[in-house]
Scaffold this active site. Structure first.
Site, mmCIF file in Angstrom:
data_model
loop_
_atom_site.group_PDB
_atom_site.id
_atom_site.type_symbol
_atom_site.label_atom_id
_atom_site.label_comp_id
_atom_site.label_asym_id
_atom_site.label_seq_id
_atom_site.Cartn_x
_atom_site.Cartn_y
_atom_site.Cartn_z
ATOM 1 N N GLY A 194 84.079 -46.383 -21.205
ATOM 2 C CA GLY A 194 83.573 -46.947 -19.953
ATOM 3 C C GLY A 194 82.870 -45.892 -19.149
ATOM 4 N N GLY A 237 81.792 -43.640 -11.547
ATOM 5 C CA GLY A 237 80.899 -42.986 -10.607
ATOM 6 C C GLY A 237 80.569 -41.550 -10.977
ATOM 7 C CB VAL A 271 85.947 -42.532 -19.826
ATOM 8 C CG1 VAL A 271 87.262 -42.218 -20.520
ATOM 9 C CG2 VAL A 271 86.033 -42.126 -18.354
ATOM 10 C CE LYS A 285 86.101 -39.883 -14.782
ATOM 11 N NZ LYS A 285 86.937 -40.136 -13.627
ATOM 12 C CG ASP A 306 88.720 -43.565 -5.363
ATOM 13 O OD1 ASP A 306 88.539 -44.507 -4.556
ATOM 14 O OD2 ASP A 306 87.987 -43.379 -6.361
HETATM 15 P P1 ATP Z 1 85.312 -44.447 -10.538
HETATM 16 O O1 ATP Z 1 84.319 -43.410 -10.898
HETATM 17 O O2 ATP Z 1 85.090 -45.061 -9.223
HETATM 18 O O3 ATP Z 1 86.715 -43.980 -10.746
HETATM 19 P P2 ATP Z 1 85.914 -46.174 -12.708
HETATM 20 O O4 ATP Z 1 87.363 -45.991 -12.421
HETATM 21 O O5 ATP Z 1 85.468 -47.567 -13.012
HETATM 22 O O6 ATP Z 1 85.033 -45.650 -11.548
HETATM 23 P P3 ATP Z 1 86.147 -44.098 -14.720
HETATM 24 O O7 ATP Z 1 87.323 -43.575 -13.990
HETATM 25 O O8 ATP Z 1 85.107 -43.145 -15.089
HETATM 26 O O9 ATP Z 1 85.460 -45.271 -13.938
HETATM 27 O O10 ATP Z 1 86.645 -44.825 -16.035
HETATM 28 C C1 ATP Z 1 85.737 -45.501 -16.901
HETATM 29 C C2 ATP Z 1 86.523 -46.389 -17.847
HETATM 30 O O11 ATP Z 1 87.318 -45.614 -18.719
HETATM 31 C C3 ATP Z 1 87.441 -47.376 -17.138
HETATM 32 O O12 ATP Z 1 87.362 -48.630 -17.778
HETATM 33 C C4 ATP Z 1 88.801 -46.791 -17.357
HETATM 34 O O13 ATP Z 1 89.780 -47.798 -17.386
HETATM 35 C C5 ATP Z 1 88.647 -46.087 -18.706
HETATM 36 N N1 ATP Z 1 89.547 -44.948 -18.804
HETATM 37 C C6 ATP Z 1 89.622 -43.908 -17.963
HETATM 38 N N2 ATP Z 1 90.562 -43.032 -18.339
HETATM 39 C C7 ATP Z 1 91.129 -43.536 -19.485
HETATM 40 C C8 ATP Z 1 92.159 -43.103 -20.364
HETATM 41 N N3 ATP Z 1 92.823 -41.971 -20.143
HETATM 42 N N4 ATP Z 1 92.459 -43.874 -21.448
HETATM 43 C C9 ATP Z 1 91.784 -45.026 -21.665
HETATM 44 N N5 ATP Z 1 90.798 -45.491 -20.866
HETATM 45 C C10 ATP Z 1 90.457 -44.761 -19.783
HETATM 46 MG MG MG Z 2 88.241 -44.394 -12.241
#
Ligand code: ATP
Ligand code: MG
Length: 410
Positions: A30, A33, A37, A52, A146
């Site tokens: 996914g 911001g 990831v 990430k 956040d």
């Molecule tokens: P923001 O940047 O506002 O936090 P967000 O939470 O939508 O936005 P990310 O935190 O970058 O975006 O996460 C992107 C995606 O990756 C999301 O769908 C999240 O659930 C998934 N994700 C993040 N960390 C993990 C992890 N450790 N294991 C599995 N999926 C993850």
């Molecule tokens: Mg996030």
């Protein structure tokens, strides 16, 4: 264009994409911001991980690099099953900045809530766990800053759902080192507008009280399907946090016990000092609210449900039509207790703020739908009909018995 690890040149020759010669990229999980990831594997250990990778533009920015490093430090300092485990942090010679985490299997709460409000027992357990994990972070001087459903991952554990907090990316570490970085300089508002406490807009630093507020907004959202304040843009939303009282949860969903309403109201009080003073206190208050008893369940009709009550993904949750005839007060109350569910196709998809429309639009819910509060089914018209027949039969029986006794006496 979305940057990928390959953009940073970790692998030559079109073979498997390698990051820092150690992590093989498997697929994209996914994008948020700050970056993207990926699912990956540690090539030596064979351990699956989530990575990430900071956006290329952000990676070039010193402050953003420091922020991700701070996320790594903050989250890895908290050893708690409710916080995602941080495994590694690095910067490749090509300039890619990355954070390696345990790979979680499940979905984030944002995806779960997109399907509708949660029954109270499920919401309570998830909120309780989030409050518990945040209490541990706060005890270490770490403020998340956040908290929102997208940053709460839900995995299936042996004893049920387990919440894992993600993205301590803008977390504030309450120590001297932080102030030297300048990353928490006043005037910089960080967070997600829908969850931001009013005082943050005025430059009050984030603290326990602002995390409490965000979790309170999340509780409101889990119960009703949408956060209380939405708007055309983030400023609009921030203004509403400052100026408006949210509609009571019980005006959106029926069957909300007064104690639960009081917990949510206190968590999202405008004045920080009126909120729960700690996550531990909030956690205890959540636990103390038992599942509602025989109260009516389901969403309530809201005159002129407007688009400002739209759920995640732009789905209007409070627009629809009443199903079936509403002839009497009792039938109407029954009908309103059944009103919740997906938006009608005609509902506007654009988030809007503004006065309620004059026409009384109310949501509808298939009679088989379960209550958002405790998962029970709402009372059906058939059951009420049976109750009326039973009451009439009882009355007839009583009259007959009285007449028989009178006759017997005479
Ligand atoms: P923001 O940047 O506002 O936090 P967000 O939470 O939508 O936005 P990310 O935190 O970058 O975006 O996460 C992107 C995606 O990756 C999301 O769908 C999240 O659930 C998934 N994700 C993040 N960390 C993990 C992890 N450790 N294991 C599995 N999926 C993850
Ligand atoms: Mg996030």
């Amino acid at each position: 264009m979305t940057p990928s690890p390959r953009d940073h040149g970790p692998s030559a020759g079109g073979g498997p994409v390698l990051l820092d010669s150690r992590y093989q990229i498997v697929r994209t999980l996914g994008r948020g911001g700050m970056g993207q990831v990926y699912e990956g594997v540690h090539t030596v250990l064979g351990k699956p991980v989530a990575i990430k990778v900071l956006n290329r533009q952000l990676a070039a920015d010193e402050r953003s690099r420091k922020r991700l490093l701070r996320e790594a430090r903050a989250a890895s300092a908290i050893h708690h099953q409710g916080v995602v485990e941080i495994i590694d942090f690095g910067e490749t010679p090509h300039g890619a900045v990355f954070l390696v985490m345990e790979l979680l299997q499940g979905r984030d709460l944002g995806a779960i809530i997109a399907k509708g409000p949660l029954p109270w027992p499920r919401a309570r357990e998830l909120l309780r766990q989030a409050a518990g994990a945040l209490a541990v972070a706060h005890a270490q001087g770490i403020i998340h800053r956040d908290i929102k459903p997208a940053n709460c991952f839900v995995v299936d554990g042996p004893d049920g759902e387990v919440i894992k907090l993600l993205d301590f990316g803008i977390a504030k570490i309450d120590d001297a080192t932080d102030s030297t970085t300048g990353l928490t300089a006043t005037g910089e508002i960080m967070g997600t507008a829908s969850y931001m406490a009013p005082e943050l807009t005025f430059g009050t630093p984030a603290g326990v009280a602002t995390d409490v507020y965000a979790l309170g907004i999340m509780a409101y959202e889990l119960l009703t399907g949408a956060p209380p304040f939405r708007g055309k843009n983030p400023y609009d939303v921030l203004k509403r946090h400052i100026e408006e009282e949210p509609p009571p949860v019980s005006s959106v969903v029926a069957g909300v016990p007064p104690a639960l309403e009081a917990v949510v109201r206190r968590a999202i009080a405008k004045k920080p000092e009126a909120r729960f003073s700690s996550m531990t206190e909030l956690e205890a208050a959540l636990v103390a609210v038992s599942a509602p008893g025989a109260e009516p369940m389901g969403a309530l009709a809201r005159d002129g449900g407007s688009a400002d009550r739209m759920g995640p993904m732009g789905t209007a949750r409070f627009t629809g039509v009443v199903e079936g005839p509403a002839q009497t007060g009792a039938t109407m109350a029954l009908a309103t207790s059944q009103m919740v569910g997906p938006a009608s196709a005609s509902a506007s998809a654009a988030p809007m703020v503004g006065p309620a429309s004059a026409s009384a639009v109310v949501p509808s819910m298939p009679s088989s739908s379960r209550s958002p509060i405790d998962g029970t089914r709402p009372p059906s018209g058939g059951r009420v009909g049976l109750a009326i027949v039973a009451a009439v039969l009882l009355m007839l029986g009583a009259v007959g018995l009285g007449a028989w006794l009178l006759l017997r006496g005479s």
